[in-house]
Design a protein around this motif. Structure first.
Motif, PDB file in Angstrom:
ATOM      1  N   ALA A 522       0.821  -1.215   0.000  1.00 53.86           N
ATOM      2  CA  ALA A 522       0.000   0.000   0.000  1.00 53.86           C
ATOM      3  C   ALA A 522       0.851   1.259   0.000  1.00 53.86           C
ATOM      4  N   ARG A 523       2.131   1.141   0.400  1.00 53.51           N
ATOM      5  CA  ARG A 523       2.993   2.323   0.409  1.00 53.51           C
ATOM      6  C   ARG A 523       3.465   2.691  -0.985  1.00 53.51           C
ATOM      7  N   ASN A 525       1.567   1.416  -4.166  1.00 47.69           N
ATOM      8  CA  ASN A 525       0.465   1.426  -5.136  1.00 47.69           C
ATOM      9  C   ASN A 525      -0.345   2.712  -5.106  1.00 47.69           C
ATOM     10  N   CYS A 529      -5.735   2.503  -3.019  1.00 50.40           N
ATOM     11  CA  CYS A 529      -5.327   3.211  -1.800  1.00 50.40           C
ATOM     12  C   CYS A 529      -6.530   3.954  -1.240  1.00 50.40           C
ATOM     13  N   GLN A 531      -7.163   5.300   1.558  1.00 48.55           N
ATOM     14  CA  GLN A 531      -6.948   6.454   2.429  1.00 48.55           C
ATOM     15  C   GLN A 531      -6.244   7.611   1.718  1.00 48.55           C
ATOM     16  N   LEU A 532      -5.841   7.407   0.477  1.00 43.99           N
ATOM     17  CA  LEU A 532      -5.147   8.473  -0.262  1.00 43.99           C
ATOM     18  C   LEU A 532      -6.090   9.654  -0.475  1.00 43.99           C
ATOM     19  N   ASN A 550      -5.949   4.946 -11.230  1.00 45.20           N
ATOM     20  CA  ASN A 550      -6.249   5.394  -9.870  1.00 45.20           C
ATOM     21  C   ASN A 550      -7.641   4.950  -9.434  1.00 45.20           C
ATOM     22  N   THR A 553      -9.890   4.935  -5.276  1.00 41.56           N
ATOM     23  CA  THR A 553      -9.259   5.995  -4.470  1.00 41.56           C
ATOM     24  C   THR A 553     -10.341   7.022  -4.125  1.00 41.56           C
TER      25      THR A 553
END
Length: 836
Positions: A522-523, A525, A529, A531-532, A550, A553
């Motif tokens: 997840a750090r 991708n 994500c 929480q992005l 994306n 998201t």
């Protein structure tokens, strides 16, 4: 395998020689020498590859490995040069458009000297390799003319045909159908049995007596209209007349006259060409045949079938294990008794077992066996490695599609997963092909597992492509990955997020030539994500970016300004319109003319002016096939929608070729407004339509005229109480007894219909004359109704349907009760009916 990197370097050398670096005499001379050596080496590569595989020469294999190593190193130097030039040009633009800074000139000169030194050293290494080709006896092979594919005939020994009983019966039934002249495509990979199946059908007794003329032509490649037409005429006994004709026009006229009013069966075996014009010439001449004539085509390519006007394919699947064994025995044990079969069944194929191809360690894998390969991601990997070259009229992605299809047709891939819109989306590689690929790329590609000492010890610092496995329970570390200074691709597969994740900053400091970074962490991708909250504010500087995936998201509230500069973008999964003016305006989509496949737009309620939506120019984005329009910021956002939103939706007219459309989180501001965009009914290629979370909407759009619509899903349309004639797009007056029933078909190709969570829906009725005046959903095969608590009945057209194969009803108590009572005689005819 070496030819790919050598050809790529030659192309890059040619490009660099044309640039200003060629003004430096020493560098220019060395570059020309490199190119000359590569040309000489490339000429003998085919012989080297053949000797490595056929004769198993270790010395030749070593020579090829040294060649690939120096080729990679040369490519890295050229990449360093091109990157530095590009960066310096950007700096020059920032400082002044006309006057270069002193530091710019100094850095350029320093870079040239450094590059010249590296190229000189590489030339020495390549000289040695070039000279060694004579020591190993490598020769330039004469270019052979391409061998024409073996011609097939209609002759077949039916006693030797294994399996395909049901397939044969289906093909024969289709051939005996008295419908008009149409094409029946038999599609499958090479060697699967397409030609054999066509032969069995061609020689069936009923088929023989049904057709006045039966003709077999082996087409292969190219699709030569003159040759095919003459072959058909020869089968019709017109050989003497054909010999006197020279012009294609005269041959096709004779063909048209010779089959006029005759019921014929024409088999075109092994068709490859997708050129519609060539097929069109032949088809027009064949159209004079009698009704009931058929054209049976065998091909490896679905696109060929579609080019020939086929909407329904006849796919040939693999034989069962038992049938495959019978076929193998028939060929391998020809002339031997059954007792011999059993004695030979356990034979050890020593020559195969002794092959070096099996002497591979796990650390030399690229993708593990049975790895599911995403087609689009694979094409992206090819692009990043410089293996695809676009043209003026064809993007790299389109060229990659061609390569993938060619490999698929040659059985390089298997276990295909498809969707209704994009065709093949996933596949696997056969184990034997996988092993062969490992054999050819040993040393270049490997797998490392954090915490595994054997994996780390086997790590080759010259590796170019690495898959790094990081189990969540690993107590080792992956620091050795930073020592591989020449990585081209790094695929990180992590079970979880923890201390073993790759440090991106450190990785990018060390890896100057990295072209591909793919991670499940997840750090790293972007897609998935949850929480992005935002994307980089300077993303617009990535002017060569082609794919921004994306998806999922949902916390991203706006797109960064400058998106309009990403003119190379082909993929944009999601575009978010914000309300505060911090991000990019919807109009910035107008510059992204190359967008293709799927586009999602969220937050459309924040667009206050329909002119901004018009500037997005969706209609001109011909490559789009799927569009998801979400009025709120998420699928479930039902907050207020202004009247402007209705106009914005109208202004977002998509391209006419759109195949899938979804509209979410829409709220009608006033019941009297025209709710749905007028352009919906013009989408004649639309196959899927989804509506969801649309509150206060009292009427469904008139979708009945969409000729290609196959699947319709409607959920949570809060204001709909009745689904009636308005759903069919026709007024009550048009259902008068005088109307022509033969000309009106509602939802002609719909086969799947779903209603979910329709809280206010009570009636579903087309009127008492519906079945008499109009054909409704003549191909419906699946109907799902869930959580429609107030629905009272099903229409007669549904209950009397002869095509319905699947019926699922739950959370609709009145309808469920009637299905178990008065509807039961109708329900009992449906093969699969789940009523809760």
């Amino acid at each position: 395998m070496a030819e790919a990197i050598v050809s790529r370097v030659l192309e890059e050398l040619s490009s660099v020689l044309k640039e200003e670096v060629s003004r430096i005499i020493n560098v220019c001379g060395d570059l020309e020498k490199l190119a000359s050596n590569f040309q000489a080496i490339k000429a003998v590569l085919e012989d080297a590859e053949r000797q490595q595989l056929e004769k198993g020469k270790a010395s030749v294999r070593d020579w090829l490995n040294k060649l690939k190593e120096v080729s990679y190193d040369i490519e890295n130097v050229l990449d360093e040069w091109s990157t530095a030039i590009f960066k310096s040009k950007l700096e020059k633009k920032k400082v002044c458009s006309f006057i270069p800074s002193p530091s710019f000139c100094f850095n350029r000169g320093k870079l040239l000297l450094k590059t010249a030194h590296k190229i000189s050293k590489l030339n020495g290494r390549l000289d040695v390799i070039a000279n060694e080709r004579e020591r190993y006896g490598l020769k330039e092979l004469s270019v052979e003319k391409p061998i024409r594919r073996e011609q097939t005939t209609s002759l077949v020994n039916l006693a030797e045909v294994c399996g395909r009983v049901k397939d044969k019966e289906r093909i024969v039934d289709i051939l005996l159908n008295e419908g008009g002249i149409y094409v029946i495509p038999i599609v499958g990979v090479g060697g699967i049995g397409k030609t054999t199946l066509a032969k069995v059908a061609f020689n069936n007794e009923k088929v023989e007596s049904h057709f006045e003329k039966r003709i077999w032509v082996c087409v292969s490649d190219p699709f030569d209209v003159m040759r095919i037409a003459k072959a058909i005429l020869t089968s019709l006994g017109k050989e003497d007349a054909v010999q006197k004709l020279v012009e294609l026009e005269d041959v096709l006229k004779l063909l048209r006259d010779s089959i006029k009013d005759k019921k014929f069966l024409l088999v075109l075996d092994d068709v490859w060409s997708e050129q519609y014009e060539r097929w069109g010439l032949l088809r027009d001449s064949l159209s004079s045949g009698s009704v009931g004539s058929k054209i049976l085509v065998t091909t490896r390519k679905e696109t060929v079938a579609r080019t020939m006007g086929c909407t329904t394919l006849f796919p040939v699947e693999q034989l069962s294990e038992e049938e495959s064994w019978l076929l193998f025995c028939q060929i391998a044990f020809l002339g031997r008794s059954n007792e011999d079969h059993e004695n030979l069944r356990e034979i050890e194929w020593q020559s195969v077992l002794d092959s070096e191809i099996w002497e591979l360690e796990v650390a030399e894998e690229v993708f593990p066996k049975d790895h599911v390969i995403e087609k689009d991601k694979l094409i992206g990997l090819w692009m990043a490695q410089g293996l695809l070259k676009g043209t003026q009229h064809r993007d790299m992605e389109m060229v990659g599609e061609d390569y993938f299809n060619d490999l698929s047709m040659r059985s390089f891939f298997q276990d295909f997963e498809k969707d209704a819109i994009a065709g093949i989306i996933r596949c696997k590689m056969h184990d034997i092909v996988h092993d062969f690929a490992q054999f050819l790329t040993r040393g270049e590609c490997l797998i490392m597992e954090a915490g595994s000492s054997s994996s780390i010890e086997g790590f080759n610092e010259s590796a170019r492509h690495v898959t790094l496995m990081i189990p969540n329970s690993s107590d080792g570390c992956a620091t050795r990955i930073y020592d591989a200074r020449n990585l081209y691709s790094l695929l990180v597969d992590s079970d979880g997020v923890g201390e073993h994740d790759v440090d991106l900053l450190k990785l990018f400091e060390k890896q100057k030539f990295l072209r591909i970074l793919k991670s499940q962490s997840a750090r790293i991708n972007i897609s998935g994500c949850g929480q992005l909250r935002s994307l980089p504010c300077r993303m617009g500087n990535l002017i060569n970016l082609r794919h921004l995936r994306n998806v999922w998201t949902d916390c991203v509230e706006f797109m960064p300004k400058g998106m309009e500069k990403l003119t190379c973008l082909r993929t944009l999964s999601s575009f978010v319109v914000d309300s505060g003016g911090k991000g990019a305006a919807l109009s910035e989509l107008g510059n992204l003319i190359h967008l293709r496949r799927k586009l999602g737009i969220r937050g459309l309620r924040n667009v206050r002016d329909e002119r901004e939506a018009e500037k997005a120019q969706l209609r001109n984005k011909k490559g789009l096939t799927t569009l998801v329009l979400t009025i709120g910021l998420t699928y479930h956002d039902k907050r207020g929608v202004s009247e402007a939103s209705v106009l914005v939706l109208e202004a977002l007219e998509p391209p006419l070729g759109l195949e899938s459309l979804q509209i979410w989180a829409y709220k009608c501001p006033t019941p009297t407004l025209g709710v749905w965009p007028s352009w919906i009914v013009s989408l004649t290629n639309l196959k899927f339509f989804g509506l969801g979370n649309c509150v206060d909407v009292e009427r469904l759009p008139p979708l009945w005229k969409l000729p290609s619509l196959e699947s319709l899903c409607v959920s949570k349309i809060g204001g709909v109480k009745k689904v009636g004639v308005e759903f069919l797009g026709i007024e009550t007056s048009s259902l008068s007894p005088s109307s022509s029933s033969s000309s009106v078909v509602a939802f002609p190709n719909l086969n799947s219909l779903q209603f979910w969570d329709m809280e206010e829906w009570e009636e579903w009725d087309y009127g008492s004359r519906g079945e008499e005046d109009i054909k409704i959903m003549p191909r419906l095969s699946s109907l799902v109704i869930e959580s429609c608590e107030k629905l009272k009945m099903l229409p007669d057209s549904i209950l009397q349907s002869t095509t319905l194969q699947n019926l699922e009803i739950s959370g609709s108590p009145v309808v469920s009760s009637r299905c178990k009572g008065e509807y039961q005689p109708h329900i009992s005819r449906i093969p699969k009916a789940d009523i809760w």
